[in-house]
Design a protein around this motif. Structure first.
Motif, PDB file in Angstrom:
ATOM      1  N   ASN A 246       1.077  -1.348   0.095  1.00  0.00           N
ATOM      2  CA  ASN A 246       0.008  -0.268   0.066  1.00  0.00           C
ATOM      3  C   ASN A 246       0.880   1.276  -0.365  1.00  0.00           C
ATOM      4  OD1 ASN A 246      -1.630   2.106   1.321  1.00  0.00           O
ATOM      5  ND2 ASN A 246      -3.143   1.103   0.684  1.00  0.00           N
ATOM      6  N   ILE A 247       0.969   1.788  -0.794  1.00  0.00           N
ATOM      7  CA  ILE A 247       1.642   3.223  -1.453  1.00  0.00           C
ATOM      8  C   ILE A 247       1.239   4.268  -0.397  1.00  0.00           C
ATOM      9  CG2 ILE A 247       2.087   4.829  -2.400  1.00  0.00           C
ATOM     10  CD1 ILE A 247       2.368   2.651  -5.088  1.00  0.00           C
ATOM     11  N   VAL A 248      -0.053   3.967  -0.322  1.00  0.00           N
ATOM     12  CA  VAL A 248      -0.381   5.754   1.143  1.00  0.00           C
ATOM     13  C   VAL A 248      -0.024   5.562   2.383  1.00  0.00           C
ATOM     14  CG1 VAL A 248      -2.372   6.897   1.613  1.00  0.00           C
ATOM     15  CG2 VAL A 248      -2.474   5.995  -0.736  1.00  0.00           C
ATOM     16  N   ALA A 249      -0.286   4.724   2.893  1.00  0.00           N
ATOM     17  CA  ALA A 249       0.212   3.932   4.422  1.00  0.00           C
ATOM     18  C   ALA A 249       2.327   3.879   4.114  1.00  0.00           C
ATOM     19  CB  ALA A 249       0.170   2.067   4.557  1.00  0.00           C
ATOM     20  N   THR A 250       2.681   3.312   3.264  1.00  0.00           N
ATOM     21  CA  THR A 250       4.513   4.334   3.224  1.00  0.00           C
ATOM     22  C   THR A 250       3.933   4.966   2.832  1.00  0.00           C
ATOM     23  OG1 THR A 250       4.247   1.805   1.960  1.00  0.00           O
ATOM     24  CG2 THR A 250       5.996   3.556   1.861  1.00  0.00           C
ATOM     25  N   ILE A 251       3.901   6.199   2.381  1.00  0.00           N
ATOM     26  CA  ILE A 251       3.785   7.699   2.035  1.00  0.00           C
ATOM     27  C   ILE A 251       3.548   7.720   3.265  1.00  0.00           C
ATOM     28  CG2 ILE A 251       3.057   9.855   1.125  1.00  0.00           C
ATOM     29  CD1 ILE A 251       2.877   8.428  -0.913  1.00  0.00           C
ATOM     30  N   GLY A 252       2.670   7.631   4.555  1.00  0.00           N
ATOM     31  CA  GLY A 252       2.255   8.184   5.739  1.00  0.00           C
ATOM     32  C   GLY A 252       3.190   8.238   6.807  1.00  0.00           C
ATOM     33  N   LEU A 253       3.799   6.695   6.911  1.00  0.00           N
ATOM     34  CA  LEU A 253       5.019   6.312   7.611  1.00  0.00           C
ATOM     35  C   LEU A 253       6.009   7.544   7.417  1.00  0.00           C
ATOM     36  CD1 LEU A 253       4.958   2.864   7.564  1.00  0.00           C
ATOM     37  CD2 LEU A 253       4.417   4.773   9.985  1.00  0.00           C
ATOM     38  N   ALA A 254       6.359   7.701   5.956  1.00  0.00           N
ATOM     39  CA  ALA A 254       7.264   8.459   5.209  1.00  0.00           C
ATOM     40  C   ALA A 254       7.125   9.668   5.823  1.00  0.00           C
ATOM     41  CB  ALA A 254       7.857   8.598   3.787  1.00  0.00           C
ATOM     42  N   LYS A 255       5.833  10.364   6.163  1.00  0.00           N
ATOM     43  CA  LYS A 255       5.493  11.924   6.822  1.00  0.00           C
ATOM     44  C   LYS A 255       5.973  11.949   8.233  1.00  0.00           C
ATOM     45  CE  LYS A 255       2.358  13.279   2.816  1.00  0.00           C
ATOM     46  NZ  LYS A 255       1.430  13.641   2.971  1.00  0.00           N
ATOM     47  N   LEU A 256       5.534  10.571   8.673  1.00  0.00           N
ATOM     48  CA  LEU A 256       5.740  10.849  10.325  1.00  0.00           C
ATOM     49  C   LEU A 256       7.042  11.121  10.573  1.00  0.00           C
ATOM     50  CD1 LEU A 256       3.454   8.020  11.064  1.00  0.00           C
ATOM     51  CD2 LEU A 256       2.718  10.454  11.783  1.00  0.00           C
ATOM     52  N   TYR A 257       8.931   9.962  10.062  1.00  0.00           N
ATOM     53  CA  TYR A 257       9.254  10.063   9.618  1.00  0.00           C
ATOM     54  C   TYR A 257      10.178  11.609   9.598  1.00  0.00           C
ATOM     55  CZ  TYR A 257       9.941   5.200  11.073  1.00  0.00           C
ATOM     56  OH  TYR A 257       9.683   3.761  10.770  1.00  0.00           O
ATOM     57  N   ASP A 258       9.546  12.384   8.341  1.00  0.00           N
ATOM     58  CA  ASP A 258      10.065  13.854   8.212  1.00  0.00           C
ATOM     59  C   ASP A 258       9.849  14.889   9.684  1.00  0.00           C
ATOM     60  OD1 ASP A 258      11.032  15.678   6.496  1.00  0.00           O
ATOM     61  OD2 ASP A 258       8.797  16.133   5.247  1.00  0.00           O
ATOM     62  N   GLN A 259       8.022  14.451   9.432  1.00  0.00           N
ATOM     63  CA  GLN A 259       7.709  15.409  10.553  1.00  0.00           C
ATOM     64  C   GLN A 259       8.649  14.956  12.634  1.00  0.00           C
ATOM     65  OE1 GLN A 259       3.456  14.890  10.687  1.00  0.00           O
ATOM     66  NE2 GLN A 259       3.315  15.728   9.166  1.00  0.00           N
ATOM     67  N   SER A 260       8.991  14.327  12.291  1.00  0.00           N
ATOM     68  CA  SER A 260       9.742  14.162  13.369  1.00  0.00           C
ATOM     69  C   SER A 260      11.434  14.080  13.662  1.00  0.00           C
ATOM     70  CB  SER A 260      10.150  12.657  14.142  1.00  0.00           C
ATOM     71  OG  SER A 260      10.754  11.597  13.443  1.00  0.00           O
ATOM     72  N   GLY A 261      12.049  14.341  12.289  1.00  0.00           N
ATOM     73  CA  GLY A 261      12.941  14.965  12.669  1.00  0.00           C
ATOM     74  C   GLY A 261      14.513  13.616  11.338  1.00  0.00           C
ATOM     75  N   ASP A 262      13.492  12.262  11.511  1.00  0.00           N
ATOM     76  CA  ASP A 262      14.632  11.567  10.546  1.00  0.00           C
ATOM     77  C   ASP A 262      14.579  11.950   9.374  1.00  0.00           C
ATOM     78  OD1 ASP A 262      15.494   8.996  10.545  1.00  0.00           O
ATOM     79  OD2 ASP A 262      14.892   7.533  11.812  1.00  0.00           O
ATOM     80  N   ILE A 263      14.660  12.231   8.454  1.00  0.00           N
ATOM     81  CA  ILE A 263      15.331  12.775   7.079  1.00  0.00           C
ATOM     82  C   ILE A 263      15.194  11.108   6.605  1.00  0.00           C
ATOM     83  CG2 ILE A 263      15.245  14.189   5.440  1.00  0.00           C
ATOM     84  CD1 ILE A 263      13.694  15.097   7.541  1.00  0.00           C
ATOM     85  N   GLN A 264      16.357  10.807   7.155  1.00  0.00           N
ATOM     86  CA  GLN A 264      16.926   9.622   6.744  1.00  0.00           C
ATOM     87  C   GLN A 264      15.841   8.688   5.880  1.00  0.00           C
ATOM     88  OE1 GLN A 264      20.210   9.187   4.914  1.00  0.00           O
ATOM     89  NE2 GLN A 264      19.031   7.137   3.878  1.00  0.00           N
ATOM     90  N   ALA A 265      15.150   7.604   7.785  1.00  0.00           N
ATOM     91  CA  ALA A 265      14.267   7.171   6.849  1.00  0.00           C
ATOM     92  C   ALA A 265      13.177   7.085   6.697  1.00  0.00           C
ATOM     93  CB  ALA A 265      13.901   6.650   8.920  1.00  0.00           C
ATOM     94  N   SER A 266      13.001   8.459   6.462  1.00  0.00           N
ATOM     95  CA  SER A 266      11.503   8.705   5.367  1.00  0.00           C
ATOM     96  C   SER A 266      12.447   8.910   3.702  1.00  0.00           C
ATOM     97  CB  SER A 266      11.425  10.315   5.180  1.00  0.00           C
ATOM     98  OG  SER A 266       9.894  11.248   4.547  1.00  0.00           O
ATOM     99  N   TYR A 267      13.286   9.369   3.455  1.00  0.00           N
ATOM    100  CA  TYR A 267      14.234   9.073   2.361  1.00  0.00           C
ATOM    101  C   TYR A 267      13.881   7.908   2.118  1.00  0.00           C
ATOM    102  CZ  TYR A 267      17.537   9.267  -1.053  1.00  0.00           C
ATOM    103  OH  TYR A 267      18.296   8.933  -3.028  1.00  0.00           O
ATOM    104  N   ASP A 268      14.519   6.229   2.896  1.00  0.00           N
ATOM    105  CA  ASP A 268      14.718   5.132   2.624  1.00  0.00           C
ATOM    106  C   ASP A 268      13.563   4.442   2.176  1.00  0.00           C
ATOM    107  OD1 ASP A 268      17.515   5.327   3.570  1.00  0.00           O
ATOM    108  OD2 ASP A 268      17.371   5.067   5.455  1.00  0.00           O
ATOM    109  N   LEU A 269      12.160   5.050   2.714  1.00  0.00           N
ATOM    110  CA  LEU A 269      10.708   4.797   1.930  1.00  0.00           C
ATOM    111  C   LEU A 269      10.243   4.827   0.916  1.00  0.00           C
ATOM    112  CD1 LEU A 269       8.610   5.095   5.534  1.00  0.00           C
ATOM    113  CD2 LEU A 269       9.460   2.855   4.598  1.00  0.00           C
ATOM    114  N   LEU A 270      11.033   6.466   0.959  1.00  0.00           N
ATOM    115  CA  LEU A 270      10.121   7.455  -0.455  1.00  0.00           C
ATOM    116  C   LEU A 270      11.439   6.709  -2.364  1.00  0.00           C
ATOM    117  CD1 LEU A 270       8.952  10.571   0.705  1.00  0.00           C
ATOM    118  CD2 LEU A 270       8.125   8.292   0.358  1.00  0.00           C
TER     119      LEU A 270
END
Length: 627
Positions: A246-270
């Motif tokens: 599910n792409i939407v859920a993956t994007i949602g998790l990436a946004k959560l990482y982004d907002q919490s400052g874990d940019i690398q984790a967000s990038y690794d998902l997207l």
């Protein structure tokens, strides 16, 4: 036994097997007959075989069987209907649509064919055609749940909540526990700022249908907005347990990482999704928020520009795409292109703000909350100074100020919480008068104010019950400072201000929802800002609670000096950690979340000069407001 009698017996045996859920046995009976040199299947047998293959999930053979039946008898609408269902379930929507239309031509008034055509059109964002079919379905059956829900969804998507509500309410009268109806009602409540109602509706829908992925997704989006990080993460993870791709859920998790400052984790998902060439508006938008950290802004620009070109304006997320491109071009220093996209994004929002009505509401607020009223108004007996109210226009430095304060161990940053908007909305019922705010303040008692302040303290206590102070930076609270001063006589207010040209331009560059209806036209922004200045001047001349004014430009010029002033204002000991606010892992969900992850920078000051040629309507309305 002749061939006809033999085939009749085989069909009867196959039907009995189907009635006993022995579909494979029924398939074998008919397939053996089909392959026999002694028997030739007729229309009914091929139709039955198509239905059996559909039950077994073998849609290609179902399609072939129905087409064989149609070649024998092309004028039977149920055959075209069966074929259309098989095509629909195999994902061949264009062919399915054609077959449903043929079935409808042969049998006008076939409710299921009309509904299916509406559903197909809606799934492809062909809203006008979907509206036509759902309306036609209601003509056939005024109590069709599918049609009522379909029209509710269409008008919700068109941002016509009243029309949507009419259809959804009718659907609720027929089936109060329909999860689809509850889901759309929850989405509408969320968009109207009724977040507690939205959460309740989502929960009701998911209690009835725990695996309802769209409702789980939208509730997770709500939790993300409300800064309920754990609940949002659990929602997206639940979706991925049901649908791993599910792409939407993956994007949602990436946004959560982004907002919490874990940019690398967000990038690794997207990034893997980008490299696969997946075309998805949400993916491009999410990637645009993090790409600058990896030097890949131009890739994000190319991705979104190509998406716009390929969709030719058909995407339902045009506003978000334009705002994302505006931000990207701004970061690249291409200001004319940036403004053209920001302008296009704002035009996707209806112009619903009425400056005359808004000005009249401010007149009424000032007239009601005057010196005579406050001189004799009751106060709450609650003496707590725990809540700190941070007010100001959006994009005026409120998030930065809260991030600085929340870096102190004795301060918890609650962000934009719904407590005071809920109080204002519920106040007529609480007082039992039916009179709206602010006129109902004339009927309030000290006991009622005490009860309200106690309930508010309990609400913020659920967020954090340990910190000495809790900050509330709900954007509209500057309208409610009169009531705040009555509920909390010992409250402290921090008023954030910024050059109005930069403030309004920055608001125009944010894709705010409909609760900020003033934000998408430059003239309206100027009017709203002028009225904000007027009501704040009134409060400062009237209220006896302390209000500290903090200028954004002063923070970026000398953060330590302003930070010390803030800490002194709160009456707590200095802590060096406030100077390293950008290291905080606190989740930030406002539009400024990316900025507060960085050290102080000055490039946002006097930003309006990059766009001076484009914002003359705003500058004209602002006139000689103090800069």
């Amino acid at each position: 036994m002749n061939r006809s009698r033999n085939l009749t017996a085989i069909k009867q045996n196959a039907i009995v097997a189907c009635q006993n859920n022995e579909f494979d046995k029924a398939r074998v009976l008919l397939e053996e007959a089909r392959q026999s040199d002694q028997i030739e299947l007729d229309t009914e047998a091929y139709s039955l075989l198509g239905s059996i293959y559909g039950q077994l999930g073998n849609f290609d053979d179902a399609i072939n069987s129905y087409r064989k039946a149609i070649s024998i008898n092309p004028d039977m609408p149920q055959l075209h209907f069966g074929l259309a269902h098989a095509l629909d379930r195999s994902g061949r929507l264009s062919e399915a649509e054609s077959s449903f239309k043929t079935a409808l031509q042969l049998q006008p008034g076939n409710l299921q064919a009309v509904l299916k055509l509406g559903i197909i059109c809606y799934s492809q964002s062909r809203l006008s055609e979907a509206e036509h079919y759902f309306t036609q379905a209601l003509d056939i059956n005024p109590e069709s749940m599918e049609a009522l829900l379909g029209l509710g969804r269409i008008y919700h998507q068109r941002r016509k909540p009243e029309l949507a509500g009419n259809y959804l309410n009718k659907a609720s009268e027929i089936n109060a526990g329909h999860p689809g109806v509850l889901h759309v009602q929850a989405c509408i409540a969320q968009e109207q700022g009724q977040w507690d109602v939205a959460e309740e509706k989502f929960n009701q829908a998911l209690k009835i249908h725990p695996g309802y992925v769209d409702a789980i997704k939208d509730r997770a989006h709500l939790y993300m907005m409300l800064n309920k990080t754990r609940e949002a993460r659990e929602g997206y993870q639940r979706i991925l347990s049901l649908q791993p791709d599910n792409i939407v859920a993956t994007i949602g998790l990436a946004k959560l990482y982004d907002q919490s400052g874990d940019i690398q984790a967000s990038y690794d998902l997207l990034n893997p999704l980008m490299e696969k060439g997946i075309v998805n508006a949400g993916l491009g938008i999410a990637y645009s928020h993090i790409c600058r950290h990896f030097g890949r802004c131009r890739e994000a620009v190319d991705y979104l520009e190509k998406f716009l070109e390929d969709r030719k304006g058909k995407s339902t997320r045009l506003d978000q795409i334009h705002f994302s491109l505006g931000k990207l071009y701004d970061s690249l220093g291409e200001y004319d292109r940036a403004f053209s996209h920001y302008h296009a994004g704002n035009l996707e929002h209806a112009d619903t703000f009425n400056p005359i009505e808004h000005g009249a509401s401010i007149d009424n607020l000032i007239a009601t909350c005057n010196w005579s009223f406050f001189n004799q108004a009751p106060r709450s007996l609650e003496k707590s100074d725990r809540p700190i109210f941070i007010v100001g226009m959006p994009r005026s430095g409120t998030t930065l100020t809260e991030q600085i304060l929340s870096s102190h161990p004795e301060v918890y940053g609650a962000g934009e919480i719904i407590a005071f908007p809920n109080i204002i909305r519920n106040l007529p019922d609480i007082l039992g008068t039916g009179i709206p705010y602010p006129e109902n303040l004339k009927n309030i008692s000290s006991d009622q104010l005490t009860s309200l302040s106690t309930a508010y303290l309990e609400e913020i206590g659920k967020l954090d019950n340990n910190a000495r102070h809790v900050t509330d930076k709900t954007l509209v609270n500057f309208l409610y400072l009169g009531l705040i001063s009555l509920m909390f006589p010992n409250a402290k207010v921090i008023h954030c201000v910024r050059d109005p040209r930069d403030t309004c331009l920055s608001i125009y560059f944010q894709n705010f929802d409909e609760s900020h209806s003033y934000a998408n036209r430059l003239e309206n922004l100027g009017y709203y800002y002028s009225e904000y200045k007027r009501i704040m001047a009134h409060w400062k001349s009237l209220l006896d609670i302390p209000i500290l004014e903090v200028r954004y430009e002063d923070i970026v010029k000398d953060q330590e000096a302003v930070s010390r002033k803030l800490i002194e204002f709160l009456g707590i000991e200095w802590n060096e950690q406030v100077l390293k606010f950008y290291e905080s892992k606190r989740n930030v969900v406002t539009a400024s979340y990316d900025q507060v992850r960085q050290k102080i920078y000055t490039r946002s000051a006097q930003r309006w000069k990059n766009y001076e040629a484009h914002i003359q309507p705003l500058l004209t309305v602002l006139g000689d407001i103090n800069y």
